[in-house]
Design a protein around this motif. Structure first.
Motif, PDB file in Angstrom:
ATOM      1  N   LEU A  32      37.936 -36.548   8.087  1.00 26.51           N
ATOM      2  CA  LEU A  32      37.016 -35.574   8.654  1.00 26.51           C
ATOM      3  C   LEU A  32      36.589 -35.977  10.076  1.00 26.51           C
ATOM      4  O   LEU A  32      36.434 -35.126  10.948  1.00 26.51           O
ATOM      5  CB  LEU A  32      35.780 -35.412   7.763  1.00 26.51           C
ATOM      6  CG  LEU A  32      34.824 -34.297   8.157  1.00 26.51           C
ATOM      7  CD1 LEU A  32      35.549 -32.954   8.134  1.00 26.51           C
ATOM      8  CD2 LEU A  32      33.629 -34.268   7.233  1.00 26.51           C
ATOM      9  N   GLY A  33      36.453 -37.266  10.325  1.00 27.91           N
ATOM     10  CA  GLY A  33      36.137 -37.736  11.670  1.00 27.91           C
ATOM     11  C   GLY A  33      37.264 -37.424  12.641  1.00 27.91           C
ATOM     12  O   GLY A  33      37.019 -37.031  13.786  1.00 27.91           O
ATOM     13  N   ALA A  34      38.497 -37.598  12.202  1.00 24.66           N
ATOM     14  CA  ALA A  34      39.645 -37.260  13.054  1.00 24.66           C
ATOM     15  C   ALA A  34      39.679 -35.761  13.331  1.00 24.66           C
ATOM     16  O   ALA A  34      39.966 -35.327  14.448  1.00 24.66           O
ATOM     17  CB  ALA A  34      40.941 -37.706  12.398  1.00 24.66           C
ATOM     18  N   PHE A  35      39.362 -34.963  12.314  1.00 28.52           N
ATOM     19  CA  PHE A  35      39.327 -33.512  12.500  1.00 28.52           C
ATOM     20  C   PHE A  35      38.278 -33.128  13.548  1.00 28.52           C
ATOM     21  O   PHE A  35      38.557 -32.325  14.439  1.00 28.52           O
ATOM     22  CB  PHE A  35      39.014 -32.828  11.164  1.00 28.52           C
ATOM     23  CG  PHE A  35      38.736 -31.369  11.302  1.00 28.52           C
ATOM     24  CD1 PHE A  35      39.764 -30.473  11.530  1.00 28.52           C
ATOM     25  CD2 PHE A  35      37.431 -30.885  11.216  1.00 28.52           C
ATOM     26  CE1 PHE A  35      39.506 -29.121  11.663  1.00 28.52           C
ATOM     27  CE2 PHE A  35      37.166 -29.543  11.355  1.00 28.52           C
ATOM     28  CZ  PHE A  35      38.201 -28.657  11.578  1.00 28.52           C
ATOM     29  N   TRP A  36      37.073 -33.683  13.439  1.00 33.58           N
ATOM     30  CA  TRP A  36      36.017 -33.338  14.383  1.00 33.58           C
ATOM     31  C   TRP A  36      36.352 -33.812  15.790  1.00 33.58           C
ATOM     32  O   TRP A  36      36.067 -33.130  16.778  1.00 33.58           O
ATOM     33  CB  TRP A  36      34.678 -33.923  13.943  1.00 33.58           C
ATOM     34  CG  TRP A  36      34.047 -33.114  12.850  1.00 33.58           C
ATOM     35  CD1 TRP A  36      33.848 -33.501  11.573  1.00 33.58           C
ATOM     36  CD2 TRP A  36      33.577 -31.770  12.954  1.00 33.58           C
ATOM     37  NE1 TRP A  36      33.280 -32.475  10.857  1.00 33.58           N
ATOM     38  CE2 TRP A  36      33.101 -31.389  11.687  1.00 33.58           C
ATOM     39  CE3 TRP A  36      33.518 -30.840  13.982  1.00 33.58           C
ATOM     40  CZ2 TRP A  36      32.567 -30.152  11.425  1.00 33.58           C
ATOM     41  CZ3 TRP A  36      32.986 -29.589  13.713  1.00 33.58           C
ATOM     42  CH2 TRP A  36      32.518 -29.255  12.454  1.00 33.58           C
ATOM     43  N   THR A  37      36.986 -34.970  15.918  1.00 34.98           N
ATOM     44  CA  THR A  37      37.393 -35.455  17.235  1.00 34.98           C
ATOM     45  C   THR A  37      38.415 -34.510  17.865  1.00 34.98           C
ATOM     46  O   THR A  37      38.302 -34.149  19.042  1.00 34.98           O
ATOM     47  CB  THR A  37      37.980 -36.873  17.128  1.00 34.98           C
ATOM     48  OG1 THR A  37      36.992 -37.735  16.560  1.00 34.98           O
ATOM     49  CG2 THR A  37      38.401 -37.390  18.490  1.00 34.98           C
ATOM     50  N   MET A  38      39.400 -34.088  17.081  1.00 35.73           N
ATOM     51  CA  MET A  38      40.400 -33.142  17.603  1.00 35.73           C
ATOM     52  C   MET A  38      39.754 -31.811  17.957  1.00 35.73           C
ATOM     53  O   MET A  38      40.128 -31.179  18.955  1.00 35.73           O
ATOM     54  CB  MET A  38      41.521 -32.947  16.591  1.00 35.73           C
ATOM     55  CG  MET A  38      42.405 -34.158  16.466  1.00 35.73           C
ATOM     56  SD  MET A  38      43.883 -33.985  15.440  1.00 35.73           S
ATOM     57  CE  MET A  38      43.516 -32.743  14.280  1.00 35.73           C
ATOM     58  N   LEU A  45      42.101 -49.868  11.105  1.00 34.53           N
ATOM     59  CA  LEU A  45      41.379 -48.824  11.825  1.00 34.53           C
ATOM     60  C   LEU A  45      41.458 -47.481  11.123  1.00 34.53           C
ATOM     61  O   LEU A  45      40.507 -46.709  11.133  1.00 34.53           O
ATOM     62  CB  LEU A  45      41.914 -48.707  13.252  1.00 34.53           C
ATOM     63  CG  LEU A  45      41.624 -49.893  14.168  1.00 34.53           C
ATOM     64  CD1 LEU A  45      42.283 -49.668  15.514  1.00 34.53           C
ATOM     65  CD2 LEU A  45      40.142 -50.083  14.336  1.00 34.53           C
ATOM     66  N   ALA A  46      42.585 -47.150  10.546  1.00 30.87           N
ATOM     67  CA  ALA A  46      42.727 -45.865   9.880  1.00 30.87           C
ATOM     68  C   ALA A  46      41.784 -45.766   8.696  1.00 30.87           C
ATOM     69  O   ALA A  46      41.270 -44.703   8.363  1.00 30.87           O
ATOM     70  CB  ALA A  46      44.165 -45.656   9.431  1.00 30.87           C
ATOM     71  N   TYR A  47      41.518 -46.874   8.055  1.00 29.85           N
ATOM     72  CA  TYR A  47      40.623 -46.878   6.910  1.00 29.85           C
ATOM     73  C   TYR A  47      39.174 -46.685   7.356  1.00 29.85           C
ATOM     74  O   TYR A  47      38.380 -46.076   6.664  1.00 29.85           O
ATOM     75  CB  TYR A  47      40.767 -48.198   6.154  1.00 29.85           C
ATOM     76  CG  TYR A  47      39.879 -48.286   4.943  1.00 29.85           C
ATOM     77  CD1 TYR A  47      40.198 -47.579   3.796  1.00 29.85           C
ATOM     78  CD2 TYR A  47      38.723 -49.061   4.957  1.00 29.85           C
ATOM     79  CE1 TYR A  47      39.388 -47.640   2.681  1.00 29.85           C
ATOM     80  CE2 TYR A  47      37.916 -49.129   3.851  1.00 29.85           C
ATOM     81  CZ  TYR A  47      38.238 -48.422   2.708  1.00 29.85           C
ATOM     82  OH  TYR A  47      37.442 -48.477   1.610  1.00 29.85           O
ATOM     83  N   ASP A  48      38.847 -47.182   8.548  1.00 33.82           N
ATOM     84  CA  ASP A  48      37.487 -47.064   9.060  1.00 33.82           C
ATOM     85  C   ASP A  48      37.219 -45.703   9.696  1.00 33.82           C
ATOM     86  O   ASP A  48      36.075 -45.396  10.007  1.00 33.82           O
ATOM     87  CB  ASP A  48      37.210 -48.151  10.093  1.00 33.82           C
ATOM     88  CG  ASP A  48      37.164 -49.528   9.480  1.00 33.82           C
ATOM     89  OD1 ASP A  48      36.931 -49.599   8.261  1.00 33.82           O
ATOM     90  OD2 ASP A  48      37.377 -50.508  10.216  1.00 33.82           O
TER      91      ASP A  48
END
Length: 136
Positions: A14-20, A7-10
């Motif tokens: 930047l996606g984690a940044f935008w989610t936060m 999951l971390a690879y998918d």
């Protein structure tokens, strides 16, 4: 080995940044909503219909309602909050003054000692009153 799901690879960084960032903005907006609604109901100069209108506007069109309220009445929000905090502090101070103002045995003994030193009480009256104070 291809049966494992990474999951971390998918999910790129930047996606984690935008989610936060979206979660932070959502929490900030919820906090702002409660502060503005609290200010609406704290304001004594606003009538009941005015409070109802602002609340209805914020429920029907939340983002626009909050932003319009901040533009229209945001300048005095700090003043109203400061007045409410001052009123709470004065109420708390009055409560503690009322509780601390009750005369305890030490205050009673001090008053008796002053009466004795001024000659109002004799030694026997002082001893008798002191025993009554200490017994209670």
């Amino acid at each position: 080995m291809s049966d494992n799901l990474y999951l971390a690879y998918d999910y790129p960084l930047l996606g984690a940044f935008w989610t936060m960032m979206w979660i932070f903005l959502w929490i900030m907006w919820i906090t702002l909503l409660f502060r503005v609604l609290g200010d609406v109901f704290r304001d004594d100069s606003l009538s009941g219909w005015g409070k109802t209108g602002w609340t209805f506007f914020m429920i029907i069109m939340p983002f626009l309602g909050i932003f319009v309220y901040l533009v229209a009445r945001g300048r005095d929000m700090g003043k109203r909050e400061h007045q409410a905090a001052r009123a709470r502090q004065e109420s708390l101070d009055a409560y503690f003054q009322g509780r601390a103002g009750t005369d305890g045995p030490a205050d009673e003994l001090t008053k008796l000692s002053e009466l004795k030193s001024r000659g109002v009480l004799t030694e026997t009256e002082f001893q008798h009153a002191k025993q009554k104070v200490l017994a209670s």
